[in-house]
Design an enzyme around this catalytic site. Structure first.
Site, PDB file in Angstrom:
ATOM      1  CE  LYS A  56      -3.937   3.295   2.364  1.00  0.00           C
ATOM      2  NZ  LYS A  56      -3.436   2.060   2.967  1.00  0.00           N
TER       3      LYS A  56
ATOM      4  CG  ASP B 214      -1.414   1.678  -0.832  1.00  0.00           C
ATOM      5  OD1 ASP B 214      -1.301   1.721  -2.088  1.00  0.00           O
ATOM      6  OD2 ASP B 214      -2.077   0.801  -0.258  1.00  0.00           O
TER       7      ASP B 214
END
Length: 642
Positions: free
Chosen positions: A530, A549
Site C-alpha cells: 500500500k 486499504d
C-alpha cells in the site's frame, strides 16, 4: 501528570451528569481518602443505614464532605485528569461487557497535545494513564490504542494486574522496538499504563481496602509526588530573573506541538508584499485545492483562515471565521500555505480559478513548478466524463466534487512521509513530519499565527534531503515520536543512498508498469504494497497504481464485487491485487485518479456536499455490514457455548 480513564459512563452517571455517579461506586471515596475529602456521609438515604462496604474504612469525617463540583476541583487542582475510553457506543444497561459499536475518544491526541481546542502541550506532562475498570477497561484500551504501544510510547506498569492486562500489547511493542523500548522505559520517556481494580459496584472481587491500596500505589501516590515536585518547581520559578540582553531568535514550536493556533490570510499578506497573487489559469473543473491538498496524499499544507472582513471570497461564509478542524479534507477552506521544495507558497481557491503567491524563495519559475506539481498538463474534465460513463455512482460524485487531482510530489519527501503514515492518523503524521523537518530540514521563514495568548509565529522548514539525514540516528527519531518507524527511516535512507538516491526514484517515473515499480519500492524497509502504491501514485506518475486499504476494499466490495471482503482478517496479496484490478478493469484511463475521487467522497468532511441518495447508500451499506458482523459474533458465541 495522570489521566484516569473509565470505560463509558453508567446509566446512573449519565442520569446524574457526574463521573462515577453511582452512590455505591468506590471511585470518589478512594479519591477522597487520598486527596483529603469525603464523598458523602456513606449512608443510604432510603434506609438510613451506612454503606458497610465503605463507611467504617473512610479516613475523613462527615464534616469534610464536598459537593461534586468541589471534588472535581480538588482532583484537577492536583493534576489528575479524567476521561472515558469510549466516546459513544450501543449498550443495554451499564456493564462494560455489553458495549458494542463503540467509538473511542482521541486520547492519544490529548496526551500528545495535538487535540485542537484541548490543553496546550506545554501544560501537559502525562506520566501515567490509570485504567479504572480493571481488565475489562484494559481490553477496550488495547483494542483502540494497540498502535500506541507498538509505537514504543506506552509501557505497562510493573504490578501483576497491569502486566497481565497488557501482556500482548507489550509483546508487540518489544518486537517492534527492541532494546530501545527498555531504555526509554528506564529513562522515563514513556507513559506508564496501570490497570487498577474496578471501582463500580459490579466489581466485587476486591474489598474496598484492597482497591484503595492498589489505587494509592498505582495512581494517587505517584501522582501526588509529581504534583509536589511541580509545585516546588513553580515556587522556585517565582524568584525574579533578569532577562538576557541578547536572547537571539527563538524558533516557535511547530503547530503539531501547539495545536491551538490560527493562520490568517490578512497576516500572511504582510509577508513578501512585493509578490502579488498569480493566476494559475485553471478552471474549477480542472483543479480544486480544497479537494486535493488535504485528503491524505500530501502532508505539507496548512489551512489559512480567510476572514469575512477580507476582500473577496469569504465575505458571506460564516465558517471562514473558524479554524478548520477536519483532519480529513477541507472542502470549505479557501486558502492554504506550505513549504514546497525551496519555496513557501500560499494557494487560494476562488470560484473560477486558483491563485498562488510566493512568500519565500525564488518567484521566477514558480508558476511553471506549481503547474507541474498539480499535473495540469493532464486535462481532468475528459477523465471525469470517461469515468462517469463507466460508473453511474461515480458520475454523481464527480458532479458534486470537481477538480480532484493527484499531485506530483518530490519522491524523497513522499517516501519518508508515507513510511511515517503507516498505522497512523493525520494529526500524528503531521506532528511527526513537522518534527522531522525541524530537526533535519532547513529553516525557511516564520509565519504569523494567532494563539489564545496573543500573536505568535511558527517556523517553517524544508523537507530533509538524504544528505541532511545522513547522521540521523534511530534514537533521535524515536525521540521525535516516530516509534518503530524510526528503524525503517534509517534503513530506507541507507538503502536509498546505495541505490542512487533521488535520481533512482526519479528514474521510476519513466516506467510504464506500476507493478514493477511496486516491486522496486517494497525492497525498502517499512514500505509494504500500500505504501509503495501511494509513493508510486503521488510522486512517480504511476497512474494505474491503486493503494488498497480496508476503506478502499470496502468501496470495491460495495460497488463492484462483494466477494473481495472474503473471510480473511487482513488484506492478503491476492485480495490486494483483486481490489486494484477491479478499478483498473473498470477505468481504462488513470484508474488511480478515479480511485482517489471515490476515496475522497468517503471522507466525513465531504459528506455534506454529496447527493442525498449517495449518502443514503453509504449509510445503508455500513449498517448492513455492521449487522453481518453482529450476526457473525452471535453465531460465534453460540458455537462456543454449545
Amino acid at each position: 501528570h495522570t489521566l484516569i480513564l473509565g470505560t463509558h459512563p453508567s446509566v446512573a452517571s449519565l442520569d446524574r451528569d457526574e463521573m462515577y455517579g453511582h452512590p455505591l461506586n468506590a471511585f470518589w471515596y478512594i479519591a477522597g481518602d487520598a486527596l483529603g475529602f469525603r464523598r458523602s456521609s456513606a449512608v443510604s438515604p432510603k434506609t438510613g443505614k451506612p454503606y458497610v462496604y465503605f463507611h467504617d474504612h473512610l479516613r475523613r469525617g462527615p464534616d469534610e464532605v464536598l459537593e461534586y463540583r468541589r471534588q472535581l476541583e480538588r482532583m484537577c487542582g492536583r493534576g489528575f485528569a479524567m476521561w472515558d475510553i469510549v466516546a459513544e457506543c450501543e449498550r443495554e444497561g451499564s456493564l462494560d461487557t455489553d458495549i458494542e459499536k463503540e467509538v473511542a475518544n482521541p486520547i492519544r491526541e490529548f496526551c500528545e497535545g495535538t487535540l485542537n481546542g484541548s490543553i496546550r502541550s506545554e501544560h501537559l506532562a502525562i506520566k501515567r494513564i490509570a485504567i479504572s475498570n480493571g481488565s475489562t477497561g484494559a481490553k477496550f484500551f488495547v483494542k483502540h490504542f494497540a498502535d500506541w504501544f507498538a509505537d514504543g510510547r506506552l509501557f505497562a506498569a510493573a504490578d501483576d494486574m497491569s502486566q497481565r492486562a497488557f501482556k500482548s500489547a507489550m509483546n508487540r511493542a518489544r518486537k517492534a522496538n527492541g532494546s530501545a523500548l527498555e531504555e526509554d522505559m528506564r529513562n522515563g520517556r514513556l507513559i506508564e499504563v496501570v490497570c487498577l481494580p474496578g471501582v463500580s459496584p459490579a466489581a466485587a472481587k476486591f474489598t474496598y481496602l484492597e482497591k484503595r491500596e492498589a489505587w494509592e500505589r498505582g495512581c494517587y501516590g505517584p501522582g501526588l509526588a509529581d504534583y509536589e515536585e511541580w509545585n516546588s518547581s513553580k515556587k522556585a520559578e517565582r524568584t525574579p530573573k533578569k532577562k538576557p540582553k541578547n536572547p537571539g531568535r527563538s524558533v516557535t514550536p511547530s503547530p503539531s506541538k501547539k495545536p491551538s493556533f490560527r493562520i490568517v490570510s490578512s497576516d500572511l499578506a504582510t509577508l513578501a508584499p512585493e509578490n502579488e497573487w498569480i493566476d494559475l489559469e485553471v478552471s474549477a473543473e480542472e483543479l480544486r485545492p480544497s479537494a486535493t491538498l488535504t485528503n491524505g496524499q500530501c502532508f505539507n499544507w496548512l489551512v489559512v483562515d480567510v476572514e469575512p472582513t477580507e476582500e473577496g471570497d469569504a465575505a458571506d461564509d460564516s465558517s471562514a471565521q473558524k479554524p478548520q478542524q477536519s483532519a480529513w479534507g477541507t472542502h470549505d477552506a479557501k486558502e492554504w500555505v506550505g513549504p514546497l521544495q525551496d519555496r513557501v507558497i500560499s494557494v487560494r481557491e476562488t470560484p473560477a480559478t486558483t491563485l498562488f503567491r510566493v512568500l519565500h524563495g525564488p518567484a521566477t519559475g514558480a508558476r511553471e513548478d506549481l503547474r507541474r506539481y498539480f499535473r495540469l498538463e493532464t486535462p481532468l474534465a475528459p477523465l471525469y466524463e470517461e469515468w462517469s460513463g463507466a460508473d453511474a455512482r461515480l458520475a454523481k460524485i464527480a458532479a458534486a466534487i470537481p477538480g480532484v487531482r493527484i499531485v506530483r510530489q518530490d519522491p524523497v519527501e513522499c517516501v519518508f512521509s508515507f513510511i511515517c503514515s503507516s498505522n497512523n492518523n493525520i494529526p500524528r503524521i503531521a506532528k511527526m513530519l513537522s518534527s522531522f523537518r525541524e530537526a533535519y530540514g532547513t529553516f525557511m521563514m516564520d509565519v504569523p499565527t494567532r494563539r489564545e495568548g496573543g500573536p505568535s509565529t511558527m517556523a517553517l522548514f524544508s523537507f530533509p534531503t538524504l544528505a541532511s539525514l545522513a547522521d540521523a540516528t534511530e534514537e533521535e527519531l524515536r525521540g521525535m515520536g516516530l516509534g518503530y518507524r524510526a528503524k525503517f527511516v534509517v534503513e530506507t535512507r541507507d538503502l536509498l543512498a546505495k541505490s542512487g538516491g533521488k535520481d533512482f526514484l526519479l528514474s521510476l517515473r519513466a516506467k510504464r508498469d506500476s507493478e514493477a515499480v511496486q516491486e522496486e519500492l517494497i525492497r525498502f524497509s517499512g514500505v509494504g504494497r500500500k505504501v509503495a502504491d501511494c509513493i508510486a501514485l503521488f510522486s512517480l506518475d504511476q497512474d494505474d497504481a491503486i493503494p488498497v486499504d480496508v476503506h478502499v476494499q470496502h468501496i470495491a466490495s460495495r460497488d463492484y464485487d462483494p466477494s473481495v471482503l472474503g473471510e480473511a482478517k487482513s488484506i492478503t496479496p491476492s485480495i490486494y491485487k483483486r481490489v486494484g484490478d477491479l478499478f483498473r478493469d473498470r477505468f481504462d484511463s488513470y484508474p488511480g485518479w478515479a480511485h482517489s475521487l471515490l476515496f475522497v467522497a468517503e471522507l466525513p468532511s465531504f459528506r455534506g456536499i454529496l447527493p442525498a441518495d449517495v449518502v443514503k447508500e453509504m449509510d445503508e451499506w455500513r449498517e448492513h455490514e455492521q449487522r453481518k458482523k453482529q450476526e457473525k459474533k452471535e453465531e460465534s458465541k453460540k458455537a462456543t457455548t454449545s
